[in-house]
Design a protein around this motif. Structure first.
Motif, PDB file in Angstrom:
ATOM      1  N   THR A 278       0.903  -1.049   0.115  1.00  0.00           N
ATOM      2  CA  THR A 278       0.012   0.187  -0.131  1.00  0.00           C
ATOM      3  C   THR A 278       0.931   1.304  -0.062  1.00  0.00           C
ATOM      4  O   THR A 278       0.653   2.141  -0.557  1.00  0.00           O
ATOM      5  CB  THR A 278      -0.940   0.084   1.225  1.00  0.00           C
ATOM      6  OG1 THR A 278      -1.693  -1.275   1.248  1.00  0.00           O
ATOM      7  CG2 THR A 278      -2.144   0.925   1.220  1.00  0.00           C
ATOM      8  N   ALA A 279       1.938   1.184   0.762  1.00  0.00           N
ATOM      9  CA  ALA A 279       2.644   2.449   1.105  1.00  0.00           C
ATOM     10  C   ALA A 279       3.403   2.859  -0.254  1.00  0.00           C
ATOM     11  O   ALA A 279       3.508   4.070  -0.746  1.00  0.00           O
ATOM     12  CB  ALA A 279       3.986   2.298   1.988  1.00  0.00           C
ATOM     13  N   GLN A 280       3.905   1.964  -1.100  1.00  0.00           N
ATOM     14  CA  GLN A 280       4.486   2.132  -2.560  1.00  0.00           C
ATOM     15  C   GLN A 280       3.534   2.584  -3.450  1.00  0.00           C
ATOM     16  O   GLN A 280       3.727   3.679  -4.114  1.00  0.00           O
ATOM     17  CB  GLN A 280       5.118   0.816  -2.982  1.00  0.00           C
ATOM     18  CG  GLN A 280       6.188   0.155  -1.978  1.00  0.00           C
ATOM     19  CD  GLN A 280       6.892  -0.973  -2.781  1.00  0.00           C
ATOM     20  OE1 GLN A 280       7.328  -0.827  -3.862  1.00  0.00           O
ATOM     21  NE2 GLN A 280       6.987  -1.978  -2.141  1.00  0.00           N
ATOM     22  N   MET A 281       2.176   2.344  -3.402  1.00  0.00           N
ATOM     23  CA  MET A 281       1.162   2.672  -4.524  1.00  0.00           C
ATOM     24  C   MET A 281       0.749   4.009  -3.898  1.00  0.00           C
ATOM     25  O   MET A 281       0.240   4.797  -4.801  1.00  0.00           O
ATOM     26  CB  MET A 281       0.156   1.703  -4.802  1.00  0.00           C
ATOM     27  CG  MET A 281      -0.475   1.609  -6.066  1.00  0.00           C
ATOM     28  SD  MET A 281      -1.361   0.285  -6.629  1.00  0.00           S
ATOM     29  CE  MET A 281      -1.491   0.562  -8.118  1.00  0.00           C
ATOM     30  N   THR A 282       0.795   4.364  -2.746  1.00  0.00           N
ATOM     31  CA  THR A 282       0.144   5.759  -2.416  1.00  0.00           C
ATOM     32  C   THR A 282       1.151   6.728  -2.066  1.00  0.00           C
ATOM     33  O   THR A 282       0.962   7.898  -1.773  1.00  0.00           O
ATOM     34  CB  THR A 282      -0.623   5.502  -1.050  1.00  0.00           C
ATOM     35  OG1 THR A 282       0.374   4.844   0.033  1.00  0.00           O
ATOM     36  CG2 THR A 282      -1.851   4.420  -1.583  1.00  0.00           C
ATOM     37  N   ASP A 283       2.552   6.414  -2.368  1.00  0.00           N
ATOM     38  CA  ASP A 283       3.766   7.246  -2.201  1.00  0.00           C
ATOM     39  C   ASP A 283       3.682   8.204  -3.429  1.00  0.00           C
ATOM     40  O   ASP A 283       4.094   8.070  -4.534  1.00  0.00           O
ATOM     41  CB  ASP A 283       4.932   6.607  -2.066  1.00  0.00           C
ATOM     42  CG  ASP A 283       6.263   7.469  -2.038  1.00  0.00           C
ATOM     43  OD1 ASP A 283       6.036   8.636  -1.592  1.00  0.00           O
ATOM     44  OD2 ASP A 283       7.308   6.914  -1.845  1.00  0.00           O
ATOM     45  N   PRO A 284       3.573   9.617  -3.101  1.00  0.00           N
ATOM     46  CA  PRO A 284       3.699  10.765  -4.109  1.00  0.00           C
ATOM     47  C   PRO A 284       4.786  10.590  -4.779  1.00  0.00           C
ATOM     48  O   PRO A 284       5.175  11.122  -5.873  1.00  0.00           O
ATOM     49  CB  PRO A 284       3.271  11.742  -3.331  1.00  0.00           C
ATOM     50  CG  PRO A 284       3.439  11.625  -1.816  1.00  0.00           C
ATOM     51  CD  PRO A 284       3.428   9.982  -1.808  1.00  0.00           C
ATOM     52  N   LEU A 285       5.970  10.322  -4.087  1.00  0.00           N
ATOM     53  CA  LEU A 285       7.410  10.309  -4.693  1.00  0.00           C
ATOM     54  C   LEU A 285       7.794   9.047  -5.572  1.00  0.00           C
ATOM     55  O   LEU A 285       8.612   9.073  -6.130  1.00  0.00           O
ATOM     56  CB  LEU A 285       8.291  10.387  -3.558  1.00  0.00           C
ATOM     57  CG  LEU A 285       8.421  11.700  -2.547  1.00  0.00           C
ATOM     58  CD1 LEU A 285       9.358  11.599  -1.441  1.00  0.00           C
ATOM     59  CD2 LEU A 285       8.430  12.942  -3.306  1.00  0.00           C
ATOM     60  N   ASN A 286       6.904   8.197  -5.622  1.00  0.00           N
ATOM     61  CA  ASN A 286       7.024   7.032  -6.559  1.00  0.00           C
ATOM     62  C   ASN A 286       6.483   7.437  -8.077  1.00  0.00           C
ATOM     63  O   ASN A 286       5.557   6.624  -8.359  1.00  0.00           O
ATOM     64  CB  ASN A 286       6.305   5.830  -5.955  1.00  0.00           C
ATOM     65  CG  ASN A 286       6.532   4.484  -6.599  1.00  0.00           C
ATOM     66  OD1 ASN A 286       7.582   4.264  -7.548  1.00  0.00           O
ATOM     67  ND2 ASN A 286       5.877   3.440  -6.387  1.00  0.00           N
ATOM     68  N   THR A 287       7.321   8.377  -8.482  1.00  0.00           N
ATOM     69  CA  THR A 287       6.426   8.851  -9.903  1.00  0.00           C
ATOM     70  C   THR A 287       7.087   7.865 -10.916  1.00  0.00           C
ATOM     71  O   THR A 287       6.471   7.910 -11.910  1.00  0.00           O
ATOM     72  CB  THR A 287       7.381  10.186 -10.169  1.00  0.00           C
ATOM     73  OG1 THR A 287       8.694  10.024 -10.120  1.00  0.00           O
ATOM     74  CG2 THR A 287       6.794  11.291  -9.223  1.00  0.00           C
ATOM     75  N   ALA A 288       7.992   6.923 -10.647  1.00  0.00           N
ATOM     76  CA  ALA A 288       8.255   5.942 -11.612  1.00  0.00           C
ATOM     77  C   ALA A 288       7.188   4.826 -11.634  1.00  0.00           C
ATOM     78  O   ALA A 288       7.325   4.032 -12.794  1.00  0.00           O
ATOM     79  CB  ALA A 288       9.609   5.312 -11.293  1.00  0.00           C
TER      80      ALA A 288
END
Length: 321
Positions: free
Chosen positions: A275-285
């Motif tokens: 969940t944290a990876q898919m909601t992380d706004p910094l995960n633009t890649a």
């Protein structure tokens, strides 16, 4: 021999019928009602590796007050003509060449919906079996769907189509962008990939359907079925998957559920909270990585897992364990 007047009556009737039909004009072919539609496709989609090239675009013209469909047509590619009487319309367009993205309720602009296609019964049974083996099963009631195809859509309100007695063609220019996101999935550091016969993943907590004009979820959460491949080095499970996005609920969790079958027929099941990876706004890649070592053994070497190419052919994702 019959008298001449016996032939004259049928001849007059035939000519009268010919003249009557010749004077009829079907509005469908009235060139003064032609509209030229030109669609500009925004292909700027993260992780998309192909250039958008739609075969067919749907164009719908709707009543601005009732939102009901007035007329519609299809254009080849991104440019073509449709028929419409002079009036004011709200207009929608989207590509009409998808397999796993289904469409419904297009007779009303505000209700027109794109949704992901349900999986086969065998895949559904496979996921339900996984749910019974895993301890955390908050997603077990979700629909299981295939990742949606790219759907490029655009709307424009209040277009005034004028009356055109001079034979000129009125042009409508539209912009269409993707309703679908593309994510990369990287699982493990894997040893014993040669003993892997098959591997499949399920990504939970995703949007199942979306209103095309408003771009708002209509249903969900749903679980996506994701086929996995091996990287060329045979050290990671890889895939790209399309989604309408994470289902936007405050407590909505996203799990990656993995099922592996080895060459001896043994099954392995895993789940990870991402969940944290898919909601992380910094995960633009838009990359989901699972940091875990996975090891497989067997009596028979020679797994049937396909090796991924294209983007992954020269790519190795480093995962810190």
């Amino acid at each position: 021999m019959k008298p001449f007047h016996s032939f004259l009556l049928p001849l007059v009737a035939f000519l009268a019928l010919l003249g009557f039909t010749g004077c009829q004009r079907d509005p469908l072919y009235d060139l003064t009602n032609n509209l030229l539609v030109v669609v500009d496709i925004d292909g700027n989609v993260v992780n998309m590796t192909t250039t958008p090239d739609p075969e067919t675009m749907y164009v719908g013209l709707y009543d601005p007050t009732t939102h009901a469909l007035v007329t519609s047509g299809y254009i080849p590619g991104v440019k073509g003509t449709i028929e419409a009487d002079p009036s004011t319309y709200d207009v929608i367009t989207f590509n009409f060449d998808t397999e796993y993205t289904q469409l419904r309720n297009t007779s009303n602009l505000l209700l027109a919906e794109a949704y992901a296609c349900g999986v086969s019964q065998s895949i559904n049974r496979s996921f339900r079996s996984l749910c019974s083996m895993l301890s955390t099963r908050s997603y077990e009631e979700e629909d299981i769907v295939y990742p949606p195809d790219y759907l490029f859509a655009g709307t424009k309100d209040g277009i005034m189509v004028p009356k055109r007695d001079d034979g000129s063609i009125f042009t409508i220019s539209l912009e269409a962008s993707s309703l679908v996101e593309t994510w990369l999935l990287v699982i493990g550091t894997v040893s014993g990939m040669d003993y892997v016969a098959s591997a499949e993943a399920f990504v939970t907590g995703q949007v199942e359907g979306m209103l095309i004009s408003e771009r708002q979820p209509t249903s969900g959460p749903a679980t996506l079925y994701v086929e996995l491949k091996s990287n060329p080095a045979k050290t990671q499970f890889l895939s790209t998957f399309n989604t309408f996005g994470r289902y936007p609920s405050e407590d909505g969790e996203v799990y990656v559920v993995l099922k592996v079958v080895d060459t001896d027929g043994n099954e392995y099941s895993y789940q990870w909270d991402v969940t944290a990876q898919m909601t992380d706004p910094l995960n633009t890649a838009q990359i989901i990585t699972v940091d875990q070592e996975l090891s497989f053994e067997g009596q028979e070497v020679g797994g049937g897992l396909e090796t991924s190419a294209d983007r992954w052919e020269q790519t190795e994702i480093d995962i810190a364990i």
